[in-house]
Design an enzyme around this catalytic site. Structure first.
Site, short mmCIF file in Angstrom:
data_model
loop_
_atom_site.label_atom_id
_atom_site.label_comp_id
_atom_site.label_asym_id
_atom_site.label_seq_id
_atom_site.Cartn_x
_atom_site.Cartn_y
_atom_site.Cartn_z
N PHE A 1 -15.59 44.85 51.07
CA PHE A 1 -15.80 43.88 49.98
C PHE A 1 -15.86 44.66 48.66
CE2 PHE A 1 -18.75 40.91 47.59
CZ PHE A 1 -18.28 40.12 47.81
N ASP B 1 -22.79 47.74 55.84
CA ASP B 1 -23.15 46.46 55.15
C ASP B 1 -22.87 45.11 56.07
OD1 ASP B 1 -23.30 44.13 53.49
OD2 ASP B 1 -21.63 44.61 52.02
N TYR C 1 -28.30 35.11 51.26
CA TYR C 1 -27.71 33.59 50.99
C TYR C 1 -26.54 33.41 51.58
CZ TYR C 1 -24.85 36.47 47.60
OH TYR C 1 -24.10 37.14 46.91
N LYS C 2 -26.13 34.18 52.43
CA LYS C 2 -24.77 33.62 53.11
C LYS C 2 -25.28 33.01 54.81
CE LYS C 2 -22.05 37.46 51.23
NZ LYS C 2 -20.89 36.61 50.56
#
Lengths: 426, 426
Positions: A126, A195, A220-221
């Site tokens: 990411f 992560d 928030y995922k």
């Protein structure tokens, strides 16, 4: 597999009732829970209560009466159950990027100075993780080395200090073998930083069993904590009290209410706290965490996340099978087909990397089938990305999503100009 | 001054109607807006709307349809009007401590290497600021030097790289002359970093007119943004695009949606953004900012914050006068009497530093008069701290608060055991 098969699978699904925990918009099939989870039904009332009672009525007294000070740990204990960690090992705080900065700084502090000057990661990690690592490496005299996933084991040389990976790749949905890679890293004298942004709440994670060193993740995922919700940090107990992170704010102090001018880090993972946290956002995150923990009762002896994982794989299997059956030769599957290498999403590229990925995603969104698009570059194709959250998706949703995809392609709807205009945020 | 005088002052107060912007608890006189501002009347509905509509209905689409990406700048432009900054110079993000880390890092990066290795600050600066500076100094090879306020001008030597101060002292309410100290710093080749936590929304601040270099501040004190609300960052335009801060997350990237593996900082202050921000908390902060900006219409030609400042000084003058008249010899005034050196709070110590400060504060809180206690040490007395927010306090509140103080002392109520038990959070 047809619509009736899908309806039958839904009728047999023990997790189907978990969908009632959410407020889903009418007419939407939401395949983007890997980007922003949906609103828990309990959240509006809980948020309103925190706003009106804890902030409005309690005011500053709520630090004591509503136990605000305990929130990062209390929520951290809930996250711990989802990632194979123990109570007291996790705190919820700040953003994923900031937490990565903290743990990577600590990991680099403990790396043998002099000989090991490389942070190893994946080229398609990411981007924000790479940006943070790039900055820290420059600052601390390390080099960030980016390679492809299959090159990782051979690259764990004696020059490497830290292996920094995202467990499930945000673009491809490919999942690393955390335990094997961590073991390979340790065998080479390398620390492993993970992560879990696309793992926590999506796939089983076993941090302690994998003997990982540091981990961070997103609220928030798949944890449904709300837009920009606080993230989390886990540090193995063998490191947590030994190394310092540099964002040494009051909340990570051993005795914050003594107001002494000198910093003394709290024991354990609490030192990874920094400044004052958004209390309303933490309350929303707790509602999100509770929606995932509600699945624990279906896990039997297989441990946390087992039931969700079973359904997640069945959903992504069904999506892959339907796309391949109904849109033959149109797409290339980017996500690994093997279960042990797949996260909870399915990514497609256009066959031959032809045009249309962006516009097809926009046309689907206009029909209420919300996935997202991720642009490629010279080495990676453009992709259509579909996340499958077993808490609120069923097999009929999968069938209908593919039916819309078929229609978007067969009618050439995606060629319309409005689906080819770029958005500010993609 | 008696109760009738106070009632008359309230009747003549042009700002009195601004109190209707807030939901104040019944029976509370809130003198702790310097720690946590009160709930704006508009906030519950706005928060509920963001939760139900932007998160619940819009989901990931709200990045575009609700302009989430613009929020840090849009709110920053509102903060700018309160601190003497221009549009585009401020962003709202992260916590005060984290923002201090960013700006102090940038300031140290631009300090002349080699010769200037000292960060100068005040011994009684807010502890979390000192903790952040202590960590950064150790990491970057600088020394943090702490002295008393009156020693500052003489200490601006050629060894000093950065002067880091909080404009209004959290303990004493003493206000620095930002313009004079910044000029003295610049004359000595020193950069000036200002913490506006107890200034923004409380006193006029003129960052550009003072020629300051960097500033950060808090959203949940006088700006009424809610518990743990995002903070803000301002960087002078001569520095903003030139130096990097190390928390290089996606939101500070020049082109975040290209998802490139390398970091390229955004131009200007946008590079001080890092990871995803709590959207609900930003929405609450905007409600808070609007309550302060509502006072602008009273400012006439004197500029932003003039009317609030006039009332704030009148309130603190009244409190000082009433305490000295009605509790003679009981307290020592810690806050400066001179207007140009006073923030928007009044701090008292016990005369001769005798016992009772903590218990008197607790007894007042039990009566609904909410101030707070800050412990002293060998060099500073324990203090009773009272913040006066002119947006929602009147002169009758001041009179009643002092009346309660008189009663707590005259009845020796503060000696009760329950007021002498320590709270978890003080």
């Amino acid at each position: 597999m047809n619509l009736d098969d899908c309806k039958r699978l839904d009728a047999q699904d023990p997790l189907a009732a978990l969908r009632d925990q959410f407020l889903l918009p009418e007419g939407v099939i939401y395949l983007d829970g890997n980007s922003l989870g949906v609103l828990p039904r309990a959240a509006p009332a809980r948020i309103a209560e925190v706003v009106a009672k804890e902030w409005g009525e309690g005011l500053i007294r709520s630090w004591n009466t509503a136990n605000w000070f305990d929130l990062p740990q209390r929520l951290g204990d809930k996250v711990a159950r989802l990632i194979g960690a123990a109570r007291g090992e996790v705190v919820c705080t700040d953003s994923t990027s900031i937490n990565l900065y903290k743990v990577l700084f600590a990991a680099l502090s403990q790396a043998k100075t002099g000989s090991r000057r490389v942070v190893l990661s994946e080229r398609s990690n990411f981007p924000t993780d790479l940006y943070i690592a790039e900055s820290l490496c420059r600052e601390r005299g390390f080099t960030l080395k980016l390679i492809e996933a299959d090159e990782l084991p051979a690259a764990l040389t004696e020059e490497v200090a830290v292996l920094m990976l995202t467990h499930v790749n945000y673009r491809t949905g490919a999942m690393h073998d955390m335990k094997a890679l961590t073991a390979a890293a340790h065998a080479a004298g390398v620390l492993a930083v993970w992560d879990l942004a696309h793992s926590a709440g999506a796939v089983p994670v076993a941090l302690n069993d994998s003997d990982a060193d540091y981990a961070i993740g997103c609220g928030y995922k798949y944890l449904n904590g709300g837009p920009g919700s606080p993230a989390f940090v886990w540090v193995h107990t063998r490191h947590a009290g030994r190394f310092e992170q540099p964002l040494s704010g009051w909340w990570g102090h051993a005795a914050p209410f003594e107001f002494t001018p000198h910093y003394r880090p709290a024991p354990g993972v609490a030192r990874y706290l920094c400044g004052t946290q958004p209390i309303v956002a933490l309350a929303a995150l707790e509602c999100g965490l509770d929606t995932v923990l509600a699945a624990e009762r279906f896990d039997g002896t297989n441990g946390s996340m087992a039931a969700l994982r079973t359904k997640s794989l069945a959903l992504t299997d069904a999506f892959i099978a339907l796309v391949e059956a109904r849109c033959p030769d149109r797409f290339a599957l980017v996500t690994p087909r093997e279960h042990h290498r797949r996260g909870s999403q399915v990514c497609l590229a256009m066959s031959g990397n032809g045009p249309g990925a962006y516009a097809i995603v926009q046309a689907l969104i206009a029909r209420g089938v919300i996935g997202d698009f991720r642009a490629g570059d010279s080495q990676m194709p453009d992709i259509l990305r579909f996340g499958f959250t077993p808490l609120y998706l069923g097999f009929e949703d999968v069938w209908r999503a593919v039916e819309h995809l078929v229609q978007v392609i067969e009618t050439e709807e995606w060629q319309r100009p409005e689906f080819n205009r770029k958005m500010a945020v993609t």
